[in-house]
Enzyme design. Structure first.
Site, PDB file in Angstrom:
ATOM      1  N   ASP A   1     -14.884  -5.836  65.067  1.00 19.40           N
ATOM      2  CA  ASP A   1     -15.920  -5.080  64.363  1.00 19.40           C
ATOM      3  C   ASP A   1     -15.410  -4.666  62.980  1.00 19.40           C
ATOM      4  OD1 ASP A   1     -18.244  -3.251  63.917  1.00 19.40           O
ATOM      5  OD2 ASP A   1     -18.517  -3.522  66.063  1.00 19.40           O
TER       6      ASP A   1
ATOM      7  N   HIS B   1     -19.733   1.284  61.655  1.00 17.63           N
ATOM      8  CA  HIS B   1     -20.160   0.427  62.760  1.00 17.63           C
ATOM      9  C   HIS B   1     -19.079   0.278  63.830  1.00 17.63           C
ATOM     10  CE1 HIS B   1     -21.721  -3.266  64.728  1.00 17.63           C
ATOM     11  NE2 HIS B   1     -22.907  -2.900  64.241  1.00 17.63           N
TER      12      HIS B   1
ATOM     13  N   SER C   1     -25.944  -4.183  68.742  1.00 16.18           N
ATOM     14  CA  SER C   1     -24.550  -3.796  68.509  1.00 16.18           C
ATOM     15  C   SER C   1     -24.166  -2.588  69.348  1.00 16.18           C
ATOM     16  CB  SER C   1     -24.327  -3.463  67.032  1.00 16.18           C
ATOM     17  OG  SER C   1     -24.256  -4.619  66.250  1.00 16.18           O
TER      18      SER C   1
END
Length: 730
Positions: free
Chosen positions: A134, A201, A517
């Site tokens: 990620d 994220h 996600s």
């Protein structure tokens, strides 16, 4: 001097002719010495570039741990020449890759306060190593503290890579490793050249999967509660890539290659290609195959291109592909119109207090588009902009709206395509409410509205529902393999993020995000618990347990619905169903698929799937024959029989009977319809035959059903999807 000048001219010509990054995949490595593998890559590339020095300068990554291959800067001619060389399986351009809580784990039934359950029995995932590919990690977040955690497992071979604002001391007994992959990143990209997270994220997904318990977590005081990951005692290893990179695929392949070497148990990848690609040119699929070959379960997000059909990505059968669902918590705000008598409910995508604001109508009139062109010449400053419609060609342009000085945006649930930075307050309203707002805006005295502060509401239903944005099947690459495999919470998930000013002093910074996600790490966290509870289970056994025990009903005891159509969804939306961690811990039976099975499956696909260097023999395994936990037949003509093998992982002496829900217009026969296991008989096979029935109107359309094996305690359910393209007379 002349030879030197000639060489420099040649070098310049070669460099000018380059500029594209290609992946050269060479299959399973044949030698264990990493340095020799890299040397062989240099020699291979040198054979087309002309010298080993040029080859060394052109190579970005040498893939040498889980498999053999390299990423290098070259021109199409070089790539074509390499593709014809012995030992090379495939050559393809490196493509762009996109990045696709407090209450969600409670919704899944994982209660940390209960004395018994999968959390407690698995030791909260103790010592399972979850690798997250990620955008990086914020190591100071409280979710990654290592209080009371035992020593790092001795089998771990990873490192804590030093870089910008990141030292070896940033790793601990929780965050046991971190690497970053920036070889294809443009120098102008503003991001930490280290494993540190800039865009939130990676921190969010990591804490969702394995974060420690953090009390009093909330997103601006919304959704307050205990933030935690699915496996709070599991270890975390971060493999950072850069979303802004022009050649992310090359970076991600290297990340997976190193994760295999480091010794992770689960790989969580909340990212994927912008489009679908054949397996022999899908770098994530290729690298994931070798991860599974090394005993690693790969969990990946299915993408956010819903609600349109065949948009699902990460479709390889060896990947556990995850779609997104809602949970029974929401953040609701009330919008009151000027007459104080009319109001409607809005869902804020960013939870901020509203006030009396000006309302701007749709500049494009009847079409309701909010693009720079359609908003041109309209006064937006200090007002909320109402956007009715959007499309891929005419998306809601957030940047244009903010540039014009708007206070915020109200989007109807018919607007689907959005571009730009989500920095303004955004409220989503039903289209009927949008009509009311637009009607009031047409009167001069009705140009203001009052938006009440949003409130946290729990216990809402129906939930789960398939999220509108969640990518759908059928599988565009292998239509006889159902995708997504499963859905999990992915809407307004609250988890750790870096502090707003990127100061390490704040360890309790949380925010809400939505997307597949967010769904992916929910499944990765559950997989970590299962791996801890059943360390001898293979990746396919864990995958099967998750799929065959999934819910296909919501909290109103009805079939899971689709948030877009508001009608019943189907396996192309929810796969096998919604993840059910408690049941997955004790599935009764599992469908085991080996890496060799996957390789034979690839052989059946021909040129679109080249895994390994070895040539395919006459033996292949069609997609319908793969021992998969779901059954899909994309082209039923007359009759079709498929075989499945189940392995008993429950009580040694047990008997299961088949319960069949027939797809509409399809007759289903199971032989045998009873399975009897004992201490020596742990695997049994069955055949299931599908026969097109008389009803003509179903021809060319999918019908759905299921087969469930039950011993009275366990219910091992496999969804069935059949497209009838012929029929017989009754």
């Amino acid at each position: 001097m002349a030879p030197l000048i000639a060489f420099l001219i040649l070098l310049a010509q070669i460099q000018c002719s380059m500029g594209e990054v290609y992946i050269v995949y060479m299959g399973k490595k044949t030698i264990e010495d990493h340095e020799l593998v890299t040397k062989s890559h240099h020699e291979t590339l040198a054979s087309v570039l002309g010298s080993e020095d040029l080859a060394k300068s052109a190579i970005l990554y040498s893939y040498r741990h889980g498999f053999s291959g390299f990423a290098a800067d070259m021109n199409p001619g070089h790539a074509k020449a390499l593709s014809k060389m012995p030992g090379v399986v495939s050559v393809f351009r490196s493509k762009k890759v996109k990045l696709h809580t407090t209450h969600s784990w409670d919704f899944l039934g994982l209660d940390v306060m209960k004395p018994k359950g999968i959390l407690q029995e698995s030791g909260f995932g103790v010592d399972v190593i979850v690798g997250v590919v990620d955008s990086g990690v914020w190591p100071e977040a409280e979710s990654f503290n290592d209080k009371s955690m035992p020593a790092v497992p001795t089998r771990w071979k990873g490192i804590c890579q030093i870089g910008e604002n990141f030292t070896a001391s940033n790793c601990n007994r929780k965050l046991i490793g971190a690497r970053y992959f920036d070889q294809s990143v443009d120098p102008s990209v503003e991001d930490y050249r280290s494993p540190r997270d800039k865009n939130s994220h990676g921190t969010h997904t990591s804490s969702t999967a394995v974060g420690r318990l953090v009390y009093g977590a909330s997103d601006d005081e919304f959704g307050s509660g205990i933030a935690r990951g699915g496996a709070p005692m599991a270890r975390l290893a971060m493999y950072k890539f850069y979303e802004e990179s022009s050649s992310l695929e090359a970076d991600i392949i290297s990340a997976i290659d190193y994760a295999i070497y480091d010794g992770v148990d689960i790989l969580s990848i909340s990212a994927g290609m912008e489009n679908t690609y054949d397996y022999n040119t899908d770098g994530i699929a290729i690298a994931a195959f070798h991860a599974v070959q090394n005993g690693i379960l790969v969990v990946a997000s299915g993408g956010n291109s819903g609600p349109y059909p065949s948009t699902i990505i990460n479709t390889a059968p060896w990947i556990l592909s995850v779609g997104a669902s809602t949970i029974d918590r929401g953040f609701h705000a009330k919008i009151v119109l000027p007459d104080n008598a009319t109001s409607c409910q809005a869902t804020p995508s960013q939870h901020r207090t509203g006030s009396k604001v000006g309302l701007h109508g749709i500049a494009s009139g009847e079409n309701g588009y909010c693009t720079e062109a359609t908003l041109n010449g309209t006064t937006l400053r200090g007002k909320y902009v109402l956007c009715f419609a959007s499309s891929a060609e005419l998306p809601v342009d957030m940047d244009a709206i903010e540039k014009a000085g708007a206070t915020g945006i109200i989007i109807t649930d018919t607007a689907r395509s959005i571009t730009g930075t989500l920095s303004l307050p955004i409220f989503v309203v039903p289209s009927a409410c949008g009509v009311q707002l637009l009607g009031h805006r047409s009167h001069e005295k009705s140009s203001t509205i009052y938006i009440h502060p949003p409130e946290t509401v729990t216990g809402i239903g129906p939930a789960p529902a398939v999220a509108t944005f969640s990518a759908r099947g059928p599988n565009p690459i292998s239509p006889d393999i159902l995708k997504p495999d499963i859905i999990a919470p992915g809407v307004d998930i609250i988890a750790a993020i870096p502090p707003k000013n990127h100061s390490s002093s704040s360890a309790k910074s949380f925010g809400a995000m939505s997307g597949t996600s967010m769904s992916c790490p929910h499944v990765s966290g559950v997989a970590a618990l299962l791996k801890s509870l059943h360390p001898d289970w293979s990746p396919s056994a864990i995958k099967s347990a998750i799929m065959t025990t999934a819910w296909n009903m919501d909290n109103t005891r009805d079939i899971i619905t689709d948030s877009f159509t508001l009608s019943y969804s189907n396996p192309f939306g929810y796969g096998a169903g919604h993840i059910n961690p408690t049941k997955a811990a004790d599935p009764g039976l599992v469908y085991v698929t080996t890496p060799q099975d996957y390789a034979l499956f690839c052989c059946s696909l021909g040129s679109i799937c080249k895994i390994e260097h070895s040539k395919c023999s006459s033996q292949t395994l069609a997609a319908t024959e793969l021992n998969y936990p779901s059954i899909t037949i994309s082209n039923l003509v007359g009759t079709k029989t498929v075989k499945r093998v189940v392995t008993n992982v429950g009580t040694p002496y047990s008997s299961y009977r088949a319960i069949v829900e027939e797809p509409h217009s399809v007759r289903v026969t199971v032989k045998p319809d009873n399975l009897h296991f004992n201490s020596s008989v742990t695997k049994l096979s069955y055949e299931i035959t599908f026969e097109a029935a008389q009803i003509v109107r179903s021809v060319g359309h999918y019908a759905f059903g299921s087969i469930t094996w039950s011993d009275g305690v366990h219910y091992v359910r496999s969804p069935i999807s059949v497209q009838v393209n012929d029929f017989i007379r009754a």
